[in-house]
Design an enzyme around this catalytic site. Structure first.
Site, short mmCIF file in Angstrom:
data_model
loop_
_atom_site.label_atom_id
_atom_site.label_comp_id
_atom_site.label_asym_id
_atom_site.label_seq_id
_atom_site.Cartn_x
_atom_site.Cartn_y
_atom_site.Cartn_z
CE LYS A 76 -7.14 2.53 0.67
NZ LYS A 76 -7.47 3.10 1.98
CG ASP A 121 0.07 2.14 4.25
OD1 ASP A 121 1.21 2.25 4.71
OD2 ASP A 121 -0.95 2.04 4.94
#
Length: 409
Positions: A76, A121
């Site tokens: 990410k 998340d």
């Protein structure tokens, strides 16, 4: 559960998709991110796992280890930061913005009152918080009920303001969008929805760095891929779209077979393939694979996945834990690797396929197959990792270092 995608095609990369995501933009993102202090200077390692390949009766298995991409611990780190850079370029078109210097804080005086927001998340929010701190803007992160306190603390450590809700991931996406509208903040997310396409595209394009490195590491020249099969994580589809688009453009009709893997209870991509359109999951959404516990497919990602992914596969949580153990254990020939719950989804899918001869034949897995999986995260929640495996990530890293010493790496 395995589903052959009836919409998958083998033809050159379509011009309409190339106008959205392309290799040139992926390499541009790679250059812009290269100076960021939160990223490792070198490409992430590509490890061969010959013992596991022999056990599963395939020709070769390689794992791209994104756990060491950054202190942020996951792939990410390539998405939210480059999307923030591109957003700054859009904000100040008249300024002579140098993209490589946005994350060095050169334009903090312009951005000090600018606020970005996202639902997460865990890993995306942590990366966005880190990028915002580096750039000099404000950051708000919306967390749903199943995000652990450990992941919350990791995000807050980068100075982000945390907003907690009681619902699931999809509800946190809605809350983030509402807060953005109310406060004139900017959503930075890889989840697209009506009227919100450019930034998710930028996030997904950032993931093309992984594919660019793989090509440099021997994925094959133009027109011929060294891999016959690539297993990719699901989620909303962002990572898969970023990788699929790059390899499809590069290899055209000779692209590898793509298999996308997601939790059985968060099967939004599987359902999308069933219905022929971006759809919602049917299950509870909650999964040990926290980063993949997404209930709704990104419509933008689906534009790339529908024609390119050959198979969609759902797996149970226990198989992900088994895959974590396999990588952690290593062998005499296979290096031990720290892989998080979501990071192992691709390998878990491969394990599932290779436990069933009928499935192996269906997807064309045999002794000549060259398989690629991507470990998308390390132990981003160290406590959870220890609870699941009964061994700490530090202990596995010690075993990895010992393996390297024996093999003179």
């Amino acid at each position: 559960m395995l589903l052959s995608n009836p919409h998958a095609v083998r033809r050159p990369y379509p011009a309409d998709l190339a106008a959205i995501m392309n290799i040139e933009s992926a390499k541009q993102s790679q250059r812009w991110l290269a100076p960021w202090r939160e990223l490792a200077r070198a490409a992430t390692p590509l490890h061969a796992l010959p013992d596991l390949a022999g056990k599963l009766q395939v020709g070769a298995i390689h794992v791209k280890d994104e756990s060491v991409r950054s202190p942020l611990g996951s792939f990410k780190a390539l998405g939210a930061p480059v999307a923030l850079v591109r957003q700054v370029l859009r904000l100040y078109p008249a300024q002579d913005i140098v993209p490589e210097q946005v994350l060095a804080g050169r334009y903090a005086h312009l951005l000090q009152d600018y606020t970005v927001i996202s639902a997460t998340d865990g890993n995306h929010g942590r990366s966005l918080a880190a990028a915002a701190r580096s750039a000099g803007c404000q950051c708000v992160i919306v967390l749903h009920a199943h995000v652990s306190a450990e992941r919350e603390a990791a995000i807050a450590a980068y100075g982000a303001r945390i907003v907690r809700i009681t619902g699931n991931y999809d509800e946190s996406v809605t809350v983030a969008a509402e807060l953005a509208r109310t406060n004139d903040w900017q959503v930075i997310s890889d989840t697209s929805y009506e009227g919100y396409q450019d930034i998710p595209r930028d996030v997904m394009q950032g993931y093309g760095t992984i594919a660019a490195e793989l090509v440099e590491q021997g994925a094959g020249p133009d027109g011929k891929s060294a891999y016959t099969h690539i297993f990719l994580q699901g989620g909303v589809g962002g990572l898969a779209a970023g990788i699929v688009s790059y390899f499809w453009e590069l290899y055209g009709i000779n692209r590898p077979r793509f298999i996308v893997v997601e939790p059985a209870q968060a099967d939004c991509l599987y359902q999308s393939a069933l219905h022929g359109r971006a759809s919602r999951a049917l299950g509870s959404i909650d999964s040990v694979m926290a980063g993949l516990a997404c209930g709704e497919t990104s419509p933008l990602a689906w534009r790339f996945l529908q024609p390119a992914v050959d198979y969609f596969l759902t797996i149970e949580d226990e198989l992900a834990i088994q895959a974590m153990r396999v990588l952690a254990a290593g062998s005499e020939a296979d290096i031990p690797i720290v892989a998080g719950e979501s990071g192992v989804a691709g390998l878990a899918g491969l394990l599932s396929m290779c436990s069933n001869k009928v499935c192996m034949k269906q997807v064309g897995l045999d002794a000549s197959s060259k398989v690629l999986v991507i470990n998308t995260e390390g132990a981003t929640a160290a406590t959870v990792y220890h609870e699941l495996l009964g061994i700490s990530a530090h202990a596995v890293l010690a075993q990895q270092n010992s393996w390297k010493d024996r093999h003179h790496e």
